[in-house]
Motif scaffolding. Sequence first.
Motif, PDB file in Angstrom:
ATOM      1  N   ARG A 107      -2.217   7.737   6.178  1.00 56.66           N
ATOM      2  CA  ARG A 107      -1.763   6.385   6.493  1.00 56.66           C
ATOM      3  C   ARG A 107      -2.963   5.493   6.752  1.00 56.66           C
ATOM      4  O   ARG A 107      -2.840   4.470   7.426  1.00 56.66           O
ATOM      5  CB  ARG A 107      -0.858   6.412   7.736  1.00 56.66           C
ATOM      6  N   GLY A 108      -4.092   5.889   6.206  1.00 59.24           N
ATOM      7  CA  GLY A 108      -5.286   5.100   6.414  1.00 59.24           C
ATOM      8  C   GLY A 108      -6.186   5.114   5.197  1.00 59.24           C
ATOM      9  O   GLY A 108      -6.134   6.041   4.382  1.00 59.24           O
ATOM     10  N   ALA A 196      -0.567   2.140  10.474  1.00 62.19           N
ATOM     11  CA  ALA A 196      -1.489   2.387   9.370  1.00 62.19           C
ATOM     12  C   ALA A 196      -2.877   1.885   9.746  1.00 62.19           C
ATOM     13  O   ALA A 196      -3.015   0.921  10.496  1.00 62.19           O
ATOM     14  CB  ALA A 196      -0.995   1.693   8.110  1.00 62.19           C
ATOM     15  N   LEU A 197      -3.897   2.539   9.202  1.00 59.37           N
ATOM     16  CA  LEU A 197      -5.276   2.228   9.563  1.00 59.37           C
ATOM     17  C   LEU A 197      -6.099   1.891   8.328  1.00 59.37           C
ATOM     18  O   LEU A 197      -5.853   2.421   7.235  1.00 59.37           O
ATOM     19  CB  LEU A 197      -5.920   3.427  10.273  1.00 59.37           C
ATOM     20  N   HIS A 228      -6.105  11.528   8.195  1.00 52.02           N
ATOM     21  CA  HIS A 228      -5.308  10.309   8.096  1.00 52.02           C
ATOM     22  C   HIS A 228      -5.980   9.234   7.241  1.00 52.02           C
ATOM     23  O   HIS A 228      -5.407   8.162   7.050  1.00 52.02           O
ATOM     24  CB  HIS A 228      -5.035   9.747   9.492  1.00 52.02           C
ATOM     25  N   PHE A 229      -7.191   9.510   6.736  1.00 51.47           N
ATOM     26  CA  PHE A 229      -7.905   8.524   5.940  1.00 51.47           C
ATOM     27  C   PHE A 229      -8.096   8.998   4.499  1.00 51.47           C
ATOM     28  O   PHE A 229      -8.470  10.141   4.249  1.00 51.47           O
ATOM     29  CB  PHE A 229      -9.287   8.237   6.542  1.00 51.47           C
ATOM     30  N   ARG A 230      -7.837   8.089   3.584  1.00 56.97           N
ATOM     31  CA  ARG A 230      -8.185   8.305   2.186  1.00 56.97           C
ATOM     32  C   ARG A 230      -9.477   7.548   1.917  1.00 56.97           C
ATOM     33  O   ARG A 230      -9.498   6.314   1.984  1.00 56.97           O
ATOM     34  CB  ARG A 230      -7.087   7.769   1.271  1.00 56.97           C
ATOM     35  N   PRO A 231     -10.568   8.235   1.598  1.00 52.87           N
ATOM     36  CA  PRO A 231     -11.816   7.524   1.309  1.00 52.87           C
ATOM     37  C   PRO A 231     -11.694   6.754  -0.004  1.00 52.87           C
ATOM     38  O   PRO A 231     -11.176   7.267  -1.002  1.00 52.87           O
ATOM     39  CB  PRO A 231     -12.846   8.651   1.189  1.00 52.87           C
ATOM     40  N   LEU A 232     -12.154   5.528   0.005  1.00 49.03           N
ATOM     41  CA  LEU A 232     -12.120   4.679  -1.182  1.00 49.03           C
ATOM     42  C   LEU A 232     -13.536   4.170  -1.415  1.00 49.03           C
ATOM     43  O   LEU A 232     -14.003   3.254  -0.744  1.00 49.03           O
ATOM     44  CB  LEU A 232     -11.147   3.518  -0.964  1.00 49.03           C
ATOM     45  N   ARG A 233     -14.205   4.759  -2.365  1.00 44.65           N
ATOM     46  CA  ARG A 233     -15.610   4.419  -2.609  1.00 44.65           C
ATOM     47  C   ARG A 233     -15.702   3.107  -3.391  1.00 44.65           C
ATOM     48  O   ARG A 233     -14.968   2.898  -4.365  1.00 44.65           O
ATOM     49  CB  ARG A 233     -16.303   5.545  -3.362  1.00 44.65           C
TER      50      ARG A 233
END
Length: 371
Positions: A107-108, A196-197, A228-233
């Motif tokens: 959710r982040g 959400a973060l 809880h975090f999806r890294p988005l480069r």
Amino acid sequence: MSTSLSTSGSAAGRPAGRPPIADAGPQALCAREPRVPAERLVAEMVPPPRFDSVRFDTYEPDPAQPSQSEAVTVLSGFAAGLGGAHASGSAKRRWFAKKPSAPATPRGVYLDGGYGVGKTHLLASLWHATPAEPALKAFGTFVELTNLVGALGFQQTVQTLGGHRLLCIDEFELDDPGDTVLVSSLLSRLVEQGVALAATSNTLPGKLGEGRFAAADFLREIQGLSAHFRPLRIDGQDYRHRGLPEAPSPFSDEQVTRAAYATPGASLDDFTGLLEHLSRVHPSRYGALTDGLSAVCLTGVGPVPDQSTALRLVVLADRLYDREVPVLASGVPFDRLFGEEMLNGGYRKKYFRAISRLTALARDAKPLVSQ
């Protein structure tokens, strides 16, 4: 929401030698003692004024960096997915309701990239694009979030933000282990309640010259929150190696004082007196300290004497930069505010940022002298 601004004395900290002008003259930050209601601290957790108008369609991806266009697509979809019911149900749950379980999917999002790729632009665009009223979205820097906890207390902060759809944290700071643990604990509680973060972060100590922070470091530091975090480069030209911008040459005390008196809404303070005053004002109130100012005029700027004072000045610089308040100064240039030991220490990222921002505001203030 109003802020109470009381004054002490006739303008403590105002430099001597003021010109004999009949009107009331400039204000003094040192005479301001803002009392900020807790609800204002929360209500002001929105993108700063310089990001009021940014949107995904105003972001200009570099054609040579496809990850930038991909970031816009992913974040647009993330925002759209936050338009439904709060993940944990109604924000007003019954006292004995079963505690909601943490969401199974992330959710982040964590925006992973170097300087100059527009992370804050994208983060603010996400806030604007999320289909929820502003009262259900929060945006702030890591420092503002820790200051909120300091002002409200941990439990009250959880209760206050727990009904939000989205919390955006710009410049998640990992150079203070205590604050990192505090905010990680807070975010864990918020995730449990369905918030959400989204976050960006700065560099760890020792990594200032490495170009970008790297998601692996961020996720390792927040430990239990990493799931809880999806890294988005977001790739792009890294401006970290440009070095410090050249600060404009300071003006004389007389020039600064005359400009302050000639500029409606300006403040005028002796730098040493202002630093002392900041020690008596909670950093969560620094934004209110600058309410209504058209410019900040400082005489006698000199090297900052110690790290505690320097960190307070960093917060003030951030608030002035967010509000686009020009800073006119005499004394030493802003690139000489912090000594070599500070610039080589664990908080150097903050000091470099403060120098860069104060330098930009000093450039904005140069036309005031010609008035």
